[in-house]
Design a protein around this motif. Structure first.
Motif, mmCIF file in Angstrom:
data_model
loop_
_atom_site.group_PDB
_atom_site.id
_atom_site.type_symbol
_atom_site.label_atom_id
_atom_site.label_comp_id
_atom_site.label_asym_id
_atom_site.label_seq_id
_atom_site.Cartn_x
_atom_site.Cartn_y
_atom_site.Cartn_z
ATOM 1 N N VAL A 94 -85.707 -46.233 31.020
ATOM 2 C CA VAL A 94 -85.741 -45.476 29.774
ATOM 3 C C VAL A 94 -87.136 -45.460 29.191
ATOM 4 O O VAL A 94 -87.540 -44.546 28.504
ATOM 5 N N SER A 149 -90.966 -41.800 15.055
ATOM 6 C CA SER A 149 -90.777 -41.584 16.492
ATOM 7 C C SER A 149 -90.770 -42.918 17.218
ATOM 8 O O SER A 149 -91.709 -43.710 17.114
ATOM 9 N N GLN A 172 -82.036 -39.035 16.478
ATOM 10 C CA GLN A 172 -81.792 -37.858 17.299
ATOM 11 C C GLN A 172 -82.178 -38.270 18.713
ATOM 12 O O GLN A 172 -83.343 -38.537 19.009
ATOM 13 N N LYS A 173 -81.167 -38.313 19.595
ATOM 14 C CA LYS A 173 -81.385 -39.050 20.831
ATOM 15 C C LYS A 173 -82.420 -38.458 21.770
ATOM 16 O O LYS A 173 -83.320 -39.158 22.201
ATOM 17 N N ASN A 174 -82.286 -37.196 22.088
ATOM 18 C CA ASN A 174 -83.199 -36.679 23.104
ATOM 19 C C ASN A 174 -84.657 -36.757 22.677
ATOM 20 O O ASN A 174 -85.529 -37.120 23.454
ATOM 21 N N ALA A 175 -84.914 -36.491 21.415
ATOM 22 C CA ALA A 175 -86.297 -36.508 20.936
ATOM 23 C C ALA A 175 -86.761 -37.911 20.588
ATOM 24 O O ALA A 175 -87.952 -38.145 20.392
ATOM 25 N N MET A 176 -85.831 -38.843 20.504
ATOM 26 C CA MET A 176 -86.142 -40.229 20.127
ATOM 27 C C MET A 176 -86.887 -40.323 18.785
ATOM 28 O O MET A 176 -87.854 -41.063 18.648
ATOM 29 N N SER B 157 -80.830 -45.062 22.862
ATOM 30 C CA SER B 157 -80.996 -43.621 22.646
ATOM 31 C C SER B 157 -80.643 -42.851 23.914
ATOM 32 O O SER B 157 -80.477 -41.641 23.887
ATOM 33 N N GLN B 158 -80.530 -43.550 25.031
ATOM 34 C CA GLN B 158 -80.123 -42.901 26.276
ATOM 35 C C GLN B 158 -78.614 -42.854 26.432
ATOM 36 O O GLN B 158 -78.111 -42.268 27.374
ATOM 37 N N PRO B 160 -74.900 -41.785 25.889
ATOM 38 C CA PRO B 160 -74.355 -40.486 25.477
ATOM 39 C C PRO B 160 -73.404 -40.539 24.286
ATOM 40 O O PRO B 160 -73.279 -39.551 23.566
#
Lengths: 277, 277
Positions: A94, A149, A172-176, B157-158, B160
């Motif tokens: 990760v 971030s 916000q997961k994808n953008a961390m 954060s990875q 789901p």
DNA sequence: TTAATTATTGCATATAAATGCATTTTTGCG
DNA sequence: CGCAAAAATGCATTTATATGCAATAATTAA
């Protein structure tokens, strides 16, 4: 007397059962069952040994080896000399953040290093360009940096002289990055000297625009909180737009791209009064 | 008479087994296992010495050297005169977090996975054991997790199905966690079902104790906010203490170590009423 | 059901890998 | 420079693996 004999018989019987079980229990096993057994054993012991399996399943080592080869080719285990071990999970780390066109971004952010001074209060948004920027902040700079971030905070936490404040909230997961009211509230109370905003899209008419609504309002708050607003991005972001407006071009003090400040692609932007580095 | 003899035989047998185990434990190791052992040792001690490894694994130094050469050619370590050292990571990647004794920690946290249920609200402190825990949370678990640890947040954060909330504040750099009043304020408003607290030190009399004052008060707040308090740590933390008290043993509901729950080293803890997993 | 076909398994043999030992070369250090 | 420890090299031995082949078991078609 008879009772004793009976007891003896029972004991003997039991021993015999165990004997039979141990040696022939797996005798009429289907291949699929055997494979299942091997996989279970592998998980239990982290490894399997060819000779042990041959003994346990009462089969020749050849057969076991063929089984292991089969399972290996299915990527269910890794065959090694003498047996097999578990497949090493492809780390899927990760923490490995791939940065596209890192060299170009280094070039961009290096120009912006001149904007940094000791004792500044700085806000940084997310984005890979800002992450590269964080990496290149000189070790002797003493400043206070706010960010929401995760990767940028990780990077800056290695810096010896930066006071780092992470702005918490829902991730916000994808953008961390954190987003939402919590973030807005904290940001709106900051009095920053300068903020560095990543850009999804920029155009002369629409100004800065974002894909996500939530990010757009956080960035709005950042701009409000800062004396000076800097945005760094590569030239392919120029003249594009996204659904959610962040601010007009006028509200940006400085933009930084990999282009020469005199480049004609920046003419329109220069005219609107924003400083180009 | 015969019974006595039998008993003697059994005892002797047991002793012999232990003897054989101690001296040949690594004897039938697969090469792959050996390499894994060497790499683990390398991470733990920062270096490995050829002669020590030969002794520990009961193999000739030649074999060890061949292993080290092999691992070296795979760039997994750097062979030097007398042994091997860790490869110097090329760009001091902040995001690579080395976890000491990761396998042992995996073993510990795996036990605690049974404490997780859908729809729980969870608070997690920092620490490498908790990080390993975060890695192993099943992908289908739906829960809300609060944390103030940067690496743990990165990891989660990875995931789901986890709603992740990062508790912001001033960063304590080395530990990569936020601390201070901001954190306390947020934590004290949470109503959590369960919290997972890393432990610096634990003893029967002193309970949980911490090196840092700030961390200790954050952890106090965590405990207050949670219905159930779980602490995971390796047995070497048992019976040690640090300057700043976090809580009494009584306030812990469950502790998890790599030891068997019935292990005598945990006797005192069991008596004090804490559940041992 | 029977015969033909296919898959599985074990054995013998050849090949390859792993390991330790003896010998030589290299290295680090005073 | 010289010495001792470490490393490399070649070789012998043990152990594991691959492969062809024959026997057996399972499956399919007639």
């Amino acid at each position: 007397m008879i009772l004793q004999f009976l007891r003896l018989f029972l004991i003997w019987n039991e021993i015999f059962d165990i004997f039979v079980m141990n040696f022939n229990f797996y005798k009429n096993m289907l291949k699929a069952e055997r494979h299942k057994y091997i996989m279970t054993k592998l998980i239990e012991d982290q490894k399997v040994v060819t000779t042990d399996l041959a003994l346990a399943l009462d089969l020749s080592e050849d057969t076991i080896r063929r089984d292991l080869n089969e399972l290996d080719s299915k990527k269910l285990l890794e065959k090694v000399y003498g047996g097999a071990v578990q497949v090493k999970e492809k780390s899927s780390n990760v923490f490995d953040i791939a940065i596209a066109a890192e060299e170009q971004k280094k070039q961009i952010v290096t120009k912006a290093l001149s904007l940094l001074h000791d004792d500044q209060v700085i806000i940084m948004s997310g984005g890979s360009t800002n992450l590269v920027f964080a990496k290149l902040i000189p070790a002797d700079l003493k400043a206070t940096i706010y960010t929401y971030s995760l990767p940028i905070a990780m990077q800056l936490s290695q810096h010896p002289n930066i006071d780092l404040i992470f702005i918490g909230g829902k991730m916000q997961k994808n953008a961390m990055v954190t987003i939402g009211m919590d973030v807005i509230q904290v940001v709106s109370k900051i009095k920053a000297d300068i903020c560095f905003i990543g850009a999804s899209s920029i155009s002369v008419k629409q100004g800065l625009t974002e894909v996500g609504y939530e990010i757009s309002i956080v960035k709005k708050a950042m701009i409000e909180a800062s004396d000076r607003v800097v945005s760094m991005f590569s030239s392919d972001k120029l003249n594009t737009k996204m659904p959610h407006s962040v601010c007009d071009l006028k509200q940006l003090d400085t933009i930084v791209t990999e282009l020469d400040p005199e480049d004609e692609r920046l003419d329109e932007y220069r005219k609107s009064g924003v400083f180009i580095l």
